[in-house]
Design a protein around this motif. Sequence first.
Motif, short mmCIF file in Angstrom:
data_model
loop_
_atom_site.label_atom_id
_atom_site.label_comp_id
_atom_site.label_asym_id
_atom_site.label_seq_id
_atom_site.Cartn_x
_atom_site.Cartn_y
_atom_site.Cartn_z
N LYS A 62 2.78 11.55 8.34
CA LYS A 62 2.16 10.12 8.71
C LYS A 62 3.24 9.02 7.21
CE LYS A 62 0.20 11.30 12.36
NZ LYS A 62 1.06 10.94 13.78
N GLY A 63 3.55 7.93 7.96
CA GLY A 63 4.20 7.10 6.78
C GLY A 63 2.71 6.55 6.21
N ALA A 64 3.23 6.32 5.01
CA ALA A 64 2.14 5.49 4.38
C ALA A 64 2.42 4.38 3.51
CB ALA A 64 0.78 6.06 3.52
N GLU A 65 1.61 3.91 2.90
CA GLU A 65 2.19 2.54 1.99
C GLU A 65 1.04 1.92 1.56
OE1 GLU A 65 4.69 -1.41 3.21
OE2 GLU A 65 5.18 0.62 4.17
N ILE A 66 0.58 1.82 -0.17
CA ILE A 66 -0.25 0.97 -0.20
C ILE A 66 0.35 -0.26 -0.33
CG2 ILE A 66 -1.73 0.04 -2.16
CD1 ILE A 66 -0.50 2.81 -3.63
#
Length: 111
Positions: A62-66
């Motif tokens: 899964k893509g994730a960014e802060i």
Amino acid sequence: MKQKTVLRVSFNCQKCRTAVLKTVAKLQGIDSIAVDAEKWTLTVVGDVDPVRLVEQIRKIGKGAEIMSVGPPKPKPAEPKEVHNPLPTCCKECQLVAVNYLPYEGGYCSIL
């Protein structure tokens, strides 16, 4: 140090959200996790490294960014308990004594 981390995560269905939650919940130091499916955000409060969160989510594909990292909101103060049952401004209030005789030879007084 506890902090609030908000991540943007690509989850499209309930199965994806569940997989992300299970993955994040395995990390140590987490106090709470919240998901906002409409905004595609995952909010984690606790003593956990935000980069470690992103790494774990990306490991399951899964893509994730802060989006943000900061201190969690303080808990609202609990109201103080009032121990005086009678108002101090009213001179008409009086104490009422009640005696209760639960058994022979003893009694209980309530003021």
